[in-house]
Every structure is written in C-alpha cells, then in structure tokens.
Scaffold this motif. Sequence first.
Motif, PDB file in Angstrom:
ATOM      1  N   VAL A  56     -65.877  22.687 -26.474  1.00  0.00           N
ATOM      2  CA  VAL A  56     -64.852  23.692 -26.140  1.00  0.00           C
ATOM      3  C   VAL A  56     -64.443  23.614 -24.678  1.00  0.00           C
ATOM      4  O   VAL A  56     -63.462  24.243 -24.274  1.00  0.00           O
ATOM      5  CB  VAL A  56     -65.334  25.108 -26.480  1.00  0.00           C
ATOM      6  CG1 VAL A  56     -65.497  25.269 -27.982  1.00  0.00           C
ATOM      7  CG2 VAL A  56     -66.633  25.457 -25.750  1.00  0.00           C
ATOM      8  N   ALA A  57     -65.175  22.851 -23.869  1.00  0.00           N
ATOM      9  CA  ALA A  57     -64.836  22.688 -22.452  1.00  0.00           C
ATOM     10  C   ALA A  57     -65.665  21.545 -21.889  1.00  0.00           C
ATOM     11  O   ALA A  57     -66.627  21.079 -22.507  1.00  0.00           O
ATOM     12  CB  ALA A  57     -65.087  23.979 -21.671  1.00  0.00           C
ATOM     13  N   ARG A  58     -65.282  21.122 -20.689  1.00  0.00           N
ATOM     14  CA  ARG A  58     -65.983  20.018 -20.020  1.00  0.00           C
ATOM     15  C   ARG A  58     -65.883  20.227 -18.517  1.00  0.00           C
ATOM     16  O   ARG A  58     -65.121  21.059 -18.028  1.00  0.00           O
ATOM     17  CB  ARG A  58     -65.346  18.683 -20.419  1.00  0.00           C
ATOM     18  CG  ARG A  58     -63.815  18.647 -20.292  1.00  0.00           C
ATOM     19  CD  ARG A  58     -63.333  18.057 -19.004  1.00  0.00           C
ATOM     20  NE  ARG A  58     -61.901  18.195 -18.781  1.00  0.00           N
ATOM     21  CZ  ARG A  58     -61.269  17.679 -17.737  1.00  0.00           C
ATOM     22  NH1 ARG A  58     -61.925  16.994 -16.827  1.00  0.00           N
ATOM     23  NH2 ARG A  58     -59.970  17.880 -17.565  1.00  0.00           N
ATOM     24  N   ASP A  59     -66.682  19.461 -17.781  1.00  0.00           N
ATOM     25  CA  ASP A  59     -66.618  19.553 -16.326  1.00  0.00           C
ATOM     26  C   ASP A  59     -65.654  18.501 -15.788  1.00  0.00           C
ATOM     27  O   ASP A  59     -65.156  17.655 -16.529  1.00  0.00           O
ATOM     28  CB  ASP A  59     -68.012  19.381 -15.716  1.00  0.00           C
ATOM     29  CG  ASP A  59     -68.415  17.924 -15.639  1.00  0.00           C
ATOM     30  OD1 ASP A  59     -68.300  17.223 -16.668  1.00  0.00           O
ATOM     31  OD2 ASP A  59     -68.840  17.475 -14.560  1.00  0.00           O
ATOM     32  N   PRO A  72     -60.544  22.417 -21.633  1.00  0.00           N
ATOM     33  CA  PRO A  72     -60.608  23.247 -20.423  1.00  0.00           C
ATOM     34  C   PRO A  72     -61.643  22.720 -19.439  1.00  0.00           C
ATOM     35  O   PRO A  72     -62.727  22.286 -19.845  1.00  0.00           O
ATOM     36  CB  PRO A  72     -61.016  24.624 -20.969  1.00  0.00           C
ATOM     37  CG  PRO A  72     -60.547  24.625 -22.386  1.00  0.00           C
ATOM     38  CD  PRO A  72     -60.718  23.211 -22.871  1.00  0.00           C
ATOM     39  N   ASP A  73     -61.308  22.742 -18.156  1.00  0.00           N
ATOM     40  CA  ASP A  73     -62.167  22.226 -17.095  1.00  0.00           C
ATOM     41  C   ASP A  73     -62.887  23.396 -16.428  1.00  0.00           C
ATOM     42  O   ASP A  73     -62.254  24.282 -15.865  1.00  0.00           O
ATOM     43  CB  ASP A  73     -61.307  21.475 -16.081  1.00  0.00           C
ATOM     44  CG  ASP A  73     -62.120  20.774 -15.000  1.00  0.00           C
ATOM     45  OD1 ASP A  73     -63.306  21.096 -14.829  1.00  0.00           O
ATOM     46  OD2 ASP A  73     -61.560  19.904 -14.312  1.00  0.00           O
ATOM     47  N   VAL A  74     -64.234  23.391 -16.477  1.00  0.00           N
ATOM     48  CA  VAL A  74     -65.002  24.504 -15.898  1.00  0.00           C
ATOM     49  C   VAL A  74     -65.478  24.200 -14.490  1.00  0.00           C
ATOM     50  O   VAL A  74     -66.243  24.968 -13.909  1.00  0.00           O
ATOM     51  CB  VAL A  74     -66.202  24.864 -16.794  1.00  0.00           C
ATOM     52  CG1 VAL A  74     -65.728  25.366 -18.142  1.00  0.00           C
ATOM     53  CG2 VAL A  74     -67.154  23.674 -16.962  1.00  0.00           C
ATOM     54  N   GLY A  75     -65.017  23.091 -13.898  1.00  0.00           N
ATOM     55  CA  GLY A  75     -65.362  22.802 -12.514  1.00  0.00           C
ATOM     56  C   GLY A  75     -66.263  21.593 -12.373  1.00  0.00           C
ATOM     57  O   GLY A  75     -66.703  20.988 -13.345  1.00  0.00           O
ATOM     58  N   ALA A  82     -69.521  30.366 -13.362  1.00  0.00           N
ATOM     59  CA  ALA A  82     -70.082  31.058 -14.529  1.00  0.00           C
ATOM     60  C   ALA A  82     -68.982  31.720 -15.343  1.00  0.00           C
ATOM     61  O   ALA A  82     -68.996  31.695 -16.580  1.00  0.00           O
ATOM     62  CB  ALA A  82     -71.111  32.090 -14.082  1.00  0.00           C
ATOM     63  N   GLU A  83     -68.011  32.313 -14.651  1.00  0.00           N
ATOM     64  CA  GLU A  83     -66.919  32.979 -15.346  1.00  0.00           C
ATOM     65  C   GLU A  83     -66.120  31.984 -16.184  1.00  0.00           C
ATOM     66  O   GLU A  83     -65.748  32.257 -17.323  1.00  0.00           O
ATOM     67  CB  GLU A  83     -65.994  33.680 -14.339  1.00  0.00           C
ATOM     68  CG  GLU A  83     -66.633  34.842 -13.602  1.00  0.00           C
ATOM     69  CD  GLU A  83     -67.552  34.405 -12.474  1.00  0.00           C
ATOM     70  OE1 GLU A  83     -67.587  33.191 -12.155  1.00  0.00           O
ATOM     71  OE2 GLU A  83     -68.258  35.269 -11.925  1.00  0.00           O
ATOM     72  N   VAL A  88     -65.031  30.509 -22.336  1.00  0.00           N
ATOM     73  CA  VAL A  88     -64.778  29.748 -23.569  1.00  0.00           C
ATOM     74  C   VAL A  88     -65.778  30.114 -24.665  1.00  0.00           C
ATOM     75  O   VAL A  88     -65.815  29.476 -25.719  1.00  0.00           O
ATOM     76  CB  VAL A  88     -64.785  28.225 -23.305  1.00  0.00           C
ATOM     77  CG1 VAL A  88     -63.659  27.833 -22.364  1.00  0.00           C
ATOM     78  CG2 VAL A  88     -66.137  27.767 -22.750  1.00  0.00           C
ATOM     79  N   ASN A  89     -66.599  31.133 -24.400  1.00  0.00           N
ATOM     80  CA  ASN A  89     -67.544  31.660 -25.395  1.00  0.00           C
ATOM     81  C   ASN A  89     -68.439  30.570 -25.981  1.00  0.00           C
ATOM     82  O   ASN A  89     -68.508  30.382 -27.198  1.00  0.00           O
ATOM     83  CB  ASN A  89     -66.777  32.362 -26.524  1.00  0.00           C
ATOM     84  CG  ASN A  89     -67.707  33.165 -27.425  1.00  0.00           C
ATOM     85  OD1 ASN A  89     -68.749  33.657 -26.979  1.00  0.00           O
ATOM     86  ND2 ASN A  89     -67.337  33.289 -28.688  1.00  0.00           N
TER      87      ASN A  89
END
Length: 289
Positions: A56-59, A72-75, A82-83, A88-89
């Motif tokens: 559901v997301a990646r760095d 979605p890119d979480v950093g 953390a947010e 993305v639950n």
Amino acid sequence: MICRRPRTTSSAIVAAALTLSFGTAPMAEETPQRIVAVGGAVTEIVYALGEESRLVARDTTSNHPPAAVALPDVGYIRALSAEGVLSVNPDMILSETGAGPIETIELLREAAVPVVEVNGGFSREAIGEKVMTVAAVLGVPEKGSALAAQVDAEIAAAMAEIDTAHRPKVLFVLSTAGGRVMAGGENTSADAIITLAGGQNAAVGFEGFKPITDEAIVTSGAEVILMMDRGGDHDASLADLKAHPSLGQTPAVQKGALVRIDGMLLLGFSVRTGQAISDLAAALARVAS
C-alpha cells in the motif's frame, strides 16, 4: 551453484525478524495484506515474489520496478514519517535494517503496527536469506525457495563470465560535495559488488562509507572510478573529477575511466544482483583495458 537453503525454518526466520524489529509485536494470525515496504531491496523482492498487490506504500529508495513508484511514498528509509505511514492504514511495516528515526518506529509500535526488519548484508548468502525472510513473512515460502535459487543461479552465471586475468583497482565515489570525497571502504556493499564483478577495491585501510584523504586517493592507484548514476549535489562529471586536486591525479580519471550504474541496482543486493555483476564486469572490462 544453487542457493543453499537457509538452515532455519520459515517460522524461525519470521520469529527472528520480529525479535530484531524495534519491539516484539506479535505476528498476526493471518498473513499481512496491507504492507508498507521500506527499503528498495525488500520492495524488489516482494514484486519478484508476485505479491505486490499487498503493498500500500513504499519508501523513497524503492524505485524499482517502475510500477513501485506509483505507490504512496512515506519518506526516506531513515527519515520516515509516522503520520505518512499510518495514513495508509497498514497491517505491517516490512523494512530493511536501519529504518528510522527511532521516534517514528516507537510511534508505530504504540499504534500496534508490527515492524518486521529484514536483515541486510551483501553476499550471495545474504540475498538468499533476505528472499526467504520476506517470503516467510508473506506466507509464501515455496515461492521464496524458488526465487532464492533463481537469483543465486543468476549470480553464479554472471560470475562465471568474468575475465579474472586482470582485476582493476576500482574506487567507489559516493560523493564529492564540497570537494570532499566520500568513498566506499572495506565491509561495504560497494566493496562487495566490486569484488564479485572481478575488481579490487582501491579504498583500503578503513571500513564503511567515509571521507578519504587526498593522499589515500593519489596513492590508491585507482584504475576505474565507480559512481552511482544520479544527479544533484552528490553527482560529478568527468570534468569535475579531472579538476579535483587528488582524483585528477589517478590513472582512472586521467584516462577517463568513469563508470556510472544505478545505485539501487549496484548496491541493493537483492534480486537484480546478477545483472549488477554482469553490468559492472562488462563496464570494467571496457574502460580498464
């Protein structure tokens, strides 16, 4: 050579991964279906296993395969939000070693999100262990065994094609920002890939990615300069290297022996390492002859 199956069982691998995580959150009874992949090597393995529908997301470092970039890119792996992760639950964070900062990981633990850490390493054996760990966490150990064997066979085939008559001295330059050269010393992914591809690391006498002195550069006898293929402040053209007071004195720069390879391919030590060895060996043969 066929990849040697790890001596530990799948359940033991998962248990060890959880223990090495930032905390000991229990594994859910059902396999995770909403996973945030942190670290390019982990993400590539998930895709190679055919389990990408669960991501559901990646760095930011997860830039291969191209389809991963649409997630979605979480950093950055060491500067996660953390947010962003929680937005993305996810029901699990599957990460390479070194994710952080620790404050973010603690917040994720408080939110009861398991953080499973996959051991790093830059050897053939380490790659197989990474594959088997990810496959075990995803509940597809059979796929993991097949993929680990395939990847190891590709590495063996790539190494079998290397001409070992001449092992050129290769200096891996991570950055020349501000005129200071950051090089890949011993016990690094750069050192390992250079060796696997038939070269010798010209940066000796220190471990890790560290600044290297002008004297050490000049006396290194570097026949090839190896850099990641990227832009920005960390990049340097051949003209820049020639103008550098120490790099410009190396045989490599004087004859224009500069090799650039995608960073994740080169240093990721994941499912594409066979290709990385082939690409680097071919480039070394071309420029060091």
